[in-house]
Design an enzyme around this catalytic site. Structure first.
Site, PDB file in Angstrom:
ATOM      1  N   PRO A   9      32.738  37.431  48.376  1.00  0.00           N
ATOM      2  CA  PRO A   9      32.486  35.871  47.585  1.00  0.00           C
ATOM      3  C   PRO A   9      33.515  35.808  46.278  1.00  0.00           C
ATOM      4  CG  PRO A   9      30.844  37.833  47.029  1.00  0.00           C
ATOM      5  CD  PRO A   9      31.334  38.237  48.389  1.00  0.00           C
ATOM      6  N   ASN A  10      34.204  34.596  46.373  1.00  0.00           N
ATOM      7  CA  ASN A  10      34.953  33.970  45.403  1.00  0.00           C
ATOM      8  C   ASN A  10      36.409  34.516  45.592  1.00  0.00           C
ATOM      9  OD1 ASN A  10      33.017  32.897  43.721  1.00  0.00           O
ATOM     10  ND2 ASN A  10      32.237  34.728  43.240  1.00  0.00           N
ATOM     11  N   ARG A  17      42.131  31.535  38.814  1.00  0.00           N
ATOM     12  CA  ARG A  17      41.804  32.060  37.352  1.00  0.00           C
ATOM     13  C   ARG A  17      42.118  33.371  37.469  1.00  0.00           C
ATOM     14  NH1 ARG A  17      38.106  28.424  37.844  1.00  0.00           N
ATOM     15  NH2 ARG A  17      36.600  29.457  39.053  1.00  0.00           N
ATOM     16  N   TYR A  22      43.617  39.434  39.104  1.00  0.00           N
ATOM     17  CA  TYR A  22      43.887  39.306  40.478  1.00  0.00           C
ATOM     18  C   TYR A  22      45.302  38.779  41.162  1.00  0.00           C
ATOM     19  CZ  TYR A  22      38.973  39.804  39.966  1.00  0.00           C
ATOM     20  OH  TYR A  22      37.417  40.328  39.710  1.00  0.00           O
ATOM     21  N   ASN A  73      36.594  44.198  51.541  1.00  0.00           N
ATOM     22  CA  ASN A  73      36.658  43.968  50.127  1.00  0.00           C
ATOM     23  C   ASN A  73      35.338  43.155  49.886  1.00  0.00           C
ATOM     24  OD1 ASN A  73      36.821  43.452  47.404  1.00  0.00           O
ATOM     25  ND2 ASN A  73      38.850  42.587  47.523  1.00  0.00           N
ATOM     26  N   ALA A  76      31.919  40.968  44.603  1.00  0.00           N
ATOM     27  CA  ALA A  76      30.850  41.561  43.851  1.00  0.00           C
ATOM     28  C   ALA A  76      29.476  42.005  44.433  1.00  0.00           C
ATOM     29  CB  ALA A  76      30.339  40.247  43.186  1.00  0.00           C
ATOM     30  N   ASP A  86      24.111  49.068  54.573  1.00  0.00           N
ATOM     31  CA  ASP A  86      23.002  49.477  55.888  1.00  0.00           C
ATOM     32  C   ASP A  86      23.736  48.914  57.169  1.00  0.00           C
ATOM     33  OD1 ASP A  86      21.378  50.793  54.429  1.00  0.00           O
ATOM     34  OD2 ASP A  86      20.023  49.087  54.432  1.00  0.00           O
ATOM     35  N   GLU A  97      37.443  50.483  52.412  1.00  0.00           N
ATOM     36  CA  GLU A  97      37.045  49.786  51.180  1.00  0.00           C
ATOM     37  C   GLU A  97      38.471  49.191  50.312  1.00  0.00           C
ATOM     38  OE1 GLU A  97      34.654  51.594  48.534  1.00  0.00           O
ATOM     39  OE2 GLU A  97      34.185  49.801  47.153  1.00  0.00           O
ATOM     40  N   HIS A  99      39.777  47.214  47.008  1.00  0.00           N
ATOM     41  CA  HIS A  99      39.645  46.107  45.871  1.00  0.00           C
ATOM     42  C   HIS A  99      41.098  45.746  45.058  1.00  0.00           C
ATOM     43  CE1 HIS A  99      35.396  46.224  45.964  1.00  0.00           C
ATOM     44  NE2 HIS A  99      35.555  47.776  45.949  1.00  0.00           N
ATOM     45  N   ILE A 100      41.215  44.456  44.802  1.00  0.00           N
ATOM     46  CA  ILE A 100      42.679  43.996  44.315  1.00  0.00           C
ATOM     47  C   ILE A 100      42.853  44.814  43.012  1.00  0.00           C
ATOM     48  CG2 ILE A 100      43.861  42.159  43.483  1.00  0.00           C
ATOM     49  CD1 ILE A 100      42.315  40.434  46.000  1.00  0.00           C
ATOM     50  N   SER A 101      41.637  44.824  42.121  1.00  0.00           N
ATOM     51  CA  SER A 101      41.871  45.231  40.815  1.00  0.00           C
ATOM     52  C   SER A 101      41.387  46.363  40.825  1.00  0.00           C
ATOM     53  CB  SER A 101      40.819  44.355  39.896  1.00  0.00           C
ATOM     54  OG  SER A 101      39.551  44.665  40.221  1.00  0.00           O
ATOM     55  N   ARG A 106      37.375  49.058  34.742  1.00  0.00           N
ATOM     56  CA  ARG A 106      36.450  47.559  34.366  1.00  0.00           C
ATOM     57  C   ARG A 106      35.288  47.977  33.799  1.00  0.00           C
ATOM     58  NH1 ARG A 106      37.882  43.015  38.630  1.00  0.00           N
ATOM     59  NH2 ARG A 106      37.049  41.868  36.840  1.00  0.00           N
TER      60      ARG A 106
HETATM   61  O1  CA2 Z   1      39.280  43.676  42.734  1.00  0.00           O
HETATM   62  C1  CA2 Z   1      38.530  43.054  43.601  1.00  0.00           C
HETATM   63  O2  CA2 Z   1      38.962  42.993  44.451  1.00  0.00           O
HETATM   64  C2  CA2 Z   1      37.188  42.858  43.506  1.00  0.00           C
HETATM   65  O3  CA2 Z   1      36.342  43.177  44.756  1.00  0.00           O
HETATM   66  C3  CA2 Z   1      37.209  41.400  43.360  1.00  0.00           C
HETATM   67  C4  CA2 Z   1      35.552  40.834  43.054  1.00  0.00           C
HETATM   68  C5  CA2 Z   1      35.058  41.592  42.029  1.00  0.00           C
HETATM   69  O4  CA2 Z   1      33.609  41.082  41.848  1.00  0.00           O
HETATM   70  C6  CA2 Z   1      34.978  43.247  42.121  1.00  0.00           C
HETATM   71  O5  CA2 Z   1      34.272  43.715  41.039  1.00  0.00           O
HETATM   72  C7  CA2 Z   1      36.243  43.650  42.457  1.00  0.00           C
HETATM   73  C8  CA2 Z   1      35.602  39.484  42.406  1.00  0.00           C
HETATM   74  C9  CA2 Z   1      36.693  38.370  43.244  1.00  0.00           C
HETATM   75  C10 CA2 Z   1      36.576  37.040  42.332  1.00  0.00           C
HETATM   76  O6  CA2 Z   1      37.833  36.505  42.716  1.00  0.00           O
HETATM   77  C11 CA2 Z   1      38.120  35.621  41.720  1.00  0.00           C
HETATM   78  C12 CA2 Z   1      39.043  34.669  42.263  1.00  0.00           C
HETATM   79  C13 CA2 Z   1      39.378  33.608  41.304  1.00  0.00           C
HETATM   80  C14 CA2 Z   1      38.962  33.600  40.015  1.00  0.00           C
HETATM   81  C15 CA2 Z   1      38.197  34.603  39.610  1.00  0.00           C
HETATM   82  C16 CA2 Z   1      37.643  35.638  40.564  1.00  0.00           C
END
Ligand code: CA2
Length: 148
Positions: A9-10, A17, A22, A73, A76, A86, A97, A99-101, A106
């Site tokens: 998601p997202n 943003r 990111y 990835n 959230a 599961d 797995e 994660h970009i960040s 964090r």
């Molecule tokens: O660092 C990552 O790749 C995360 O999986 C990104 C997720 C976050 O919930 C994980 O803890 C770490 C969030 C992705 C949301 O991406 C955004 C995109 C545009 C603006 C804000 C957030």
């Protein structure tokens, strides 16, 4: 060799943003980067992004018998979803797995990864490059190379 790359998601809003966390590149650039990383290695790839937990579970289940490895990835859902954990366990496909960040630096709620419990490796904080590293690792793993 065929991989499924799942983004949660997202992540479709990348670039809109939080560029300090990111980066500035958008989701389309990420998908292009993943496609090119796979093409360079002679790997077929399916890309899947969803904002819905159940849809991600369905995509993982749908990989069974069709796909050799999963790069995921879960965004959230990483920190909340036993259902995704599961599903990964159920299909028994090697999964990595990403994660970009750097989630390890964090908030405390990002320190738990359920999906990670079913993954053979994780790459965090490398930006898009983490996906390429995951693809290379999975390829080596599936080819039975010793240095993995
Ligand atoms: O660092 C990552 O790749 C995360 O999986 C990104 C997720 C976050 O919930 C994980 O803890 C770490 C969030 C992705 C949301 O991406 C955004 C995109 C545009 C603006 C804000 C957030």
């Amino acid at each position: 060799m065929k991989f499924l790359v799942i983004n949660g998601p997202n992540l479709n809003l990348l670039g809109l943003r939080e560029p300090d966390i990111y980066g500035r590149q958008d989701f389309r650039a990420l998908e292009d980067f993943i496609r090119e990383s796979c093409r360079a290695e002679g790997i077929e790839v399916e890309l899947f992004q969803s904002n819905h937990e159940g849809a991600i579970v369905d995509a993982i289940q749908g990989a069974y018998g069709r796909i050799d490895g999963i790069v995921i990835n879960p965004a959230a859902y990483t920190h909340t979803s036993v259902a995704i954990l599961d599903a990964l366990k159920a299909v028994q496909l090697p999964a990595v797995e990403v994660h970009i960040s750097d989630v390890s630096r964090r908030e405390s709620f990002r320190q738990i990864s359920y999906a990670g419990l079913a993954c053979i490796k994780r790459y965090i904080g490398l930006g898009f490059e983490g996906y390429r590293q995951a693809i290379l690792f999975l390829k080596d793993y599936l080819e039975g190379n010793e240095n993995v």
